[in-house]
Design a protein around this motif. Structure first.
Motif, short mmCIF file in Angstrom:
data_model
loop_
_atom_site.label_atom_id
_atom_site.label_comp_id
_atom_site.label_asym_id
_atom_site.label_seq_id
_atom_site.Cartn_x
_atom_site.Cartn_y
_atom_site.Cartn_z
N LEU A 147 -41.45 23.34 -19.22
CA LEU A 147 -42.48 24.32 -19.55
C LEU A 147 -42.71 25.33 -18.43
CD1 LEU A 147 -45.02 21.84 -21.20
CD2 LEU A 147 -43.57 23.50 -22.37
N LYS A 148 -42.11 25.08 -17.26
CA LYS A 148 -42.22 25.99 -16.12
C LYS A 148 -43.68 26.25 -15.75
CE LYS A 148 -37.75 28.16 -17.12
NZ LYS A 148 -37.00 29.40 -17.39
N ARG A 149 -44.42 25.15 -15.59
CA ARG A 149 -45.82 25.20 -15.19
C ARG A 149 -46.01 24.39 -13.91
NH1 ARG A 149 -48.20 23.77 -21.24
NH2 ARG A 149 -47.24 25.56 -22.31
N PRO A 150 -47.16 24.56 -13.21
CA PRO A 150 -47.36 23.89 -11.91
C PRO A 150 -47.37 22.36 -12.01
CG PRO A 150 -48.97 25.65 -12.24
CD PRO A 150 -48.26 25.47 -13.55
N ILE A 151 -46.75 21.72 -11.02
CA ILE A 151 -46.73 20.26 -10.92
C ILE A 151 -47.17 19.87 -9.51
CG2 ILE A 151 -45.31 18.17 -11.08
CD1 ILE A 151 -43.33 19.77 -12.79
N LEU A 152 -48.08 18.90 -9.42
CA LEU A 152 -48.50 18.34 -8.15
C LEU A 152 -48.13 16.86 -8.11
CD1 LEU A 152 -52.12 19.82 -7.81
CD2 LEU A 152 -49.98 20.72 -6.87
N PHE A 153 -47.76 16.38 -6.92
CA PHE A 153 -47.35 14.99 -6.76
C PHE A 153 -48.37 14.27 -5.89
CE2 PHE A 153 -43.67 17.36 -7.97
CZ PHE A 153 -42.94 16.51 -8.78
N PHE A 154 -49.16 13.38 -6.52
CA PHE A 154 -50.19 12.63 -5.80
C PHE A 154 -49.55 11.35 -5.26
CE2 PHE A 154 -54.42 10.17 -6.23
CZ PHE A 154 -54.75 10.45 -4.93
N THR A 155 -49.04 11.43 -4.05
CA THR A 155 -48.20 10.38 -3.47
C THR A 155 -48.92 9.68 -2.33
OG1 THR A 155 -47.14 12.08 -2.11
CG2 THR A 155 -46.05 11.49 -4.16
N TYR A 156 -50.08 9.10 -2.63
CA TYR A 156 -50.90 8.45 -1.61
C TYR A 156 -50.23 7.19 -1.05
CZ TYR A 156 -52.05 5.68 -5.74
OH TYR A 156 -51.97 4.93 -6.89
N ASP A 157 -49.29 6.59 -1.80
CA ASP A 157 -48.61 5.37 -1.33
C ASP A 157 -47.10 5.59 -1.22
OD1 ASP A 157 -48.14 5.61 -4.04
OD2 ASP A 157 -48.56 3.50 -4.51
N LEU A 158 -46.71 6.79 -0.86
CA LEU A 158 -45.30 7.17 -0.86
C LEU A 158 -44.42 6.20 -0.05
CD1 LEU A 158 -42.95 9.13 -1.42
CD2 LEU A 158 -43.71 10.48 0.55
N GLU A 159 -44.84 5.88 1.16
CA GLU A 159 -44.01 5.07 2.03
C GLU A 159 -43.78 3.68 1.44
OE1 GLU A 159 -46.59 6.88 3.05
OE2 GLU A 159 -45.50 8.44 4.13
N GLN A 160 -44.84 3.06 0.90
CA GLN A 160 -44.69 1.72 0.32
C GLN A 160 -43.81 1.76 -0.93
OE1 GLN A 160 -47.95 -0.05 -1.79
NE2 GLN A 160 -47.37 -2.13 -1.20
N TYR A 161 -44.05 2.75 -1.80
CA TYR A 161 -43.29 2.81 -3.05
C TYR A 161 -41.81 3.10 -2.77
CZ TYR A 161 -42.78 3.33 -8.08
OH TYR A 161 -42.42 3.14 -9.39
N ARG A 162 -41.56 4.01 -1.85
CA ARG A 162 -40.18 4.41 -1.54
C ARG A 162 -39.44 3.32 -0.76
NH1 ARG A 162 -40.53 8.86 2.53
NH2 ARG A 162 -41.00 7.03 3.81
N ASP A 163 -40.10 2.73 0.23
CA ASP A 163 -39.41 1.84 1.16
C ASP A 163 -39.45 0.37 0.76
OD1 ASP A 163 -39.01 4.16 2.62
OD2 ASP A 163 -40.74 3.82 3.92
N THR A 164 -40.42 -0.02 -0.07
CA THR A 164 -40.58 -1.43 -0.42
C THR A 164 -40.40 -1.70 -1.91
OG1 THR A 164 -42.13 -1.71 1.42
CG2 THR A 164 -42.10 -3.43 -0.25
N LEU A 165 -41.16 -1.00 -2.75
CA LEU A 165 -41.18 -1.34 -4.17
C LEU A 165 -39.92 -0.92 -4.92
CD1 LEU A 165 -44.84 -0.67 -5.34
CD2 LEU A 165 -43.74 -2.83 -4.75
N ARG A 166 -39.50 0.31 -4.78
CA ARG A 166 -38.42 0.80 -5.62
C ARG A 166 -37.32 1.54 -4.87
NH1 ARG A 166 -38.14 1.43 -11.24
NH2 ARG A 166 -39.27 -0.30 -12.20
N GLY A 167 -37.68 2.54 -4.09
CA GLY A 167 -36.68 3.44 -3.53
C GLY A 167 -36.36 4.54 -4.52
#
Length: 391
Positions: free
Chosen positions: A307-327
């Motif tokens: 739709l080419k509209r604004p997107i925001l990424f609310f990544t308050y737990d980025l490090e845990q999600y990226r490095d521990t939970l999923r990658g």
């Protein structure tokens, strides 16, 4: 005692299933299922509606979880209760199965049935065999991967939205069958129905105000936050009171929690600012009416990008999600088609910035669109149907 009874029921259903699967196939019989029978939605819905319109000679049924029957009322569709005697009979005799998630592992696929797996998103977070550790309840890493491979071995076709996904699906699912790189059928709607009439109709049906802009918050689930198998917790980290205080004159906030999340959030004190539409039938309508999307690691942003509209990424737990939970499969900090924010004040700041300056897609956002959305031209369903159902 309960587990023994469940085991007996499963064995009984399987016996009937095997018996009926020996009977001749019912040509042009299709059984559809979306998100474990919880919704009439997503890629299976797009395929169903296309076939109903263009090829009405197919006899089509929807598999429905008994607890979610209300989601299928007044839809003018044939349904069968998941795991019922009728469901067993139809599944065993069907020419095609179409689903976007996994079926019960114990179900054997009859030789005469073609299993079309549409999946349900372009992957950001690692999937299946690419996951280093599995934190979901009721399983462990080895068992989860074994079960996934056993399920994948039943698939005849796998639908892919783009070349990026095709490469990941082939490896992460260890899929040896045919991948149909058609674009996602569900996104035809975003291309073909993006108009004022449809937006107004959806807002009326959802009982939303028409004089406010809409912020859609659609987060994913966390593997390690759960009540039980298939029932996940979610801690809402957005300060809803602060959002209302700052934005209620121009906006409303619509919540769309993941289908695996079991929370019922009390929003009564937020008046007419926050609406929980987690159980609204199909998220595609919510994309269409939303001016801004807030998400985290959910694949919803790949679809909304059309739709080419604004997107925001609310990544308050980025490090845990990226490095521990999923990658992740790519560096979201460098390649996300929108700003990454850590708290409510940053969310408000970014929304105000769009208000002041308008939405001007960055170079990263344009490159993202060209890489992930290039097949979404409103004809993905047609391509898939002609490839698979009329091969």
């Amino acid at each position: 005692m309960k587990s023994k009874l469940t085991s007996l029921i499963v064995r009984t259903i399987k016996v009937f299933f095997l018996f009926f699967s020996w009977l001749p196939m019912k040509k042009r019989l299709i059984v559809f299922e979306s998100f474990l029978g919880k919704q009439y939605s997503d890629n299976p819905r797009a395929i169903y509606e296309y076939l109903k319109k263009v090829h009405p000679d197919f006899r089509m049924y929807w598999s429905v979880d008994r607890k979610y029957e209300k989601n299928f009322l007044n839809k003018d569709i044939r349904t069968c209760k998941r795991l019922s005697f009728k469901w067993v009979y139809l599944m065993a005799r069907a020419e095609f199965w179409v689903t976007n998630s996994r079926l019960p592992l114990w179900i054997p696929k009859p030789k005469h049935t073609t299993y079309i797996q549409t999946w349900h998103g372009t992957p950001l977070k690692k999937l299946a065999l690419d996951m280093e550790e599995v934190y979901m309840p009721g399983t462990n890493t080895t068992k989860y991967k074994e079960n996934f491979v056993n399920e994948v071995n039943k698939w005849d076709y796998l639908v892919s939205p783009n070349a990026y996904s095709t490469k990941i699906f082939r490896r992460a699912f260890a899929f040896k069958g045919e991948i149909v790189e058609s674009g996602y059928p569900r996104n035809d709607y975003l291309i073909n129905s993006n108009n004022d009439y449809t937006v107004s109709k959806i807002k009326t049906a959802a009982d939303l105000p028409k004089d406010k802009k809409i912020i859609l918050y659609a987060p994913t689930w966390r593997d390690n936050q759960f009540y039980s198998k298939g029932s996940y917790k979610f801690n809402l980290q957005i300060d809803l009171e602060k959002m209302r205080e700052e934005l209620q004159e121009e906006y409303i906030l619509v919540l769309r929690l993941h289908y695996l999340i079991s929370e019922n959030i009390d929003l009564s004190r937020y008046g007419n600012f926050v609406y929980d539409l987690s159980h609204y039938g199909d998220i595609k309508d919510l994309y269409l009416i939303s001016d801004i999307l807030i998400t985290d690691y959910s694949s919803v942003f790949f679809d909304f990008a059309n739709l080419k509209r604004p997107i925001l990424f609310f990544t308050y737990d980025l490090e845990q999600y990226r490095d521990t939970l999923r990658g992740f499969y790519f560096d979201i900090e460098k390649n996300a088609p929108g700003a990454l924010v850590k708290d409510t004040l940053q969310i408000i700041y970014e929304i105000r910035k769009v208000e002041r300056n308008g939405y001007n897609p960055s170079k990263i956002a344009r490159e993202f669109y060209n890489k992930f959305c290039y097949l979404e031209d409103g004809n993905a369903t047609k391509r898939l149907v002609e490839k698979v159902f009329f091969k």
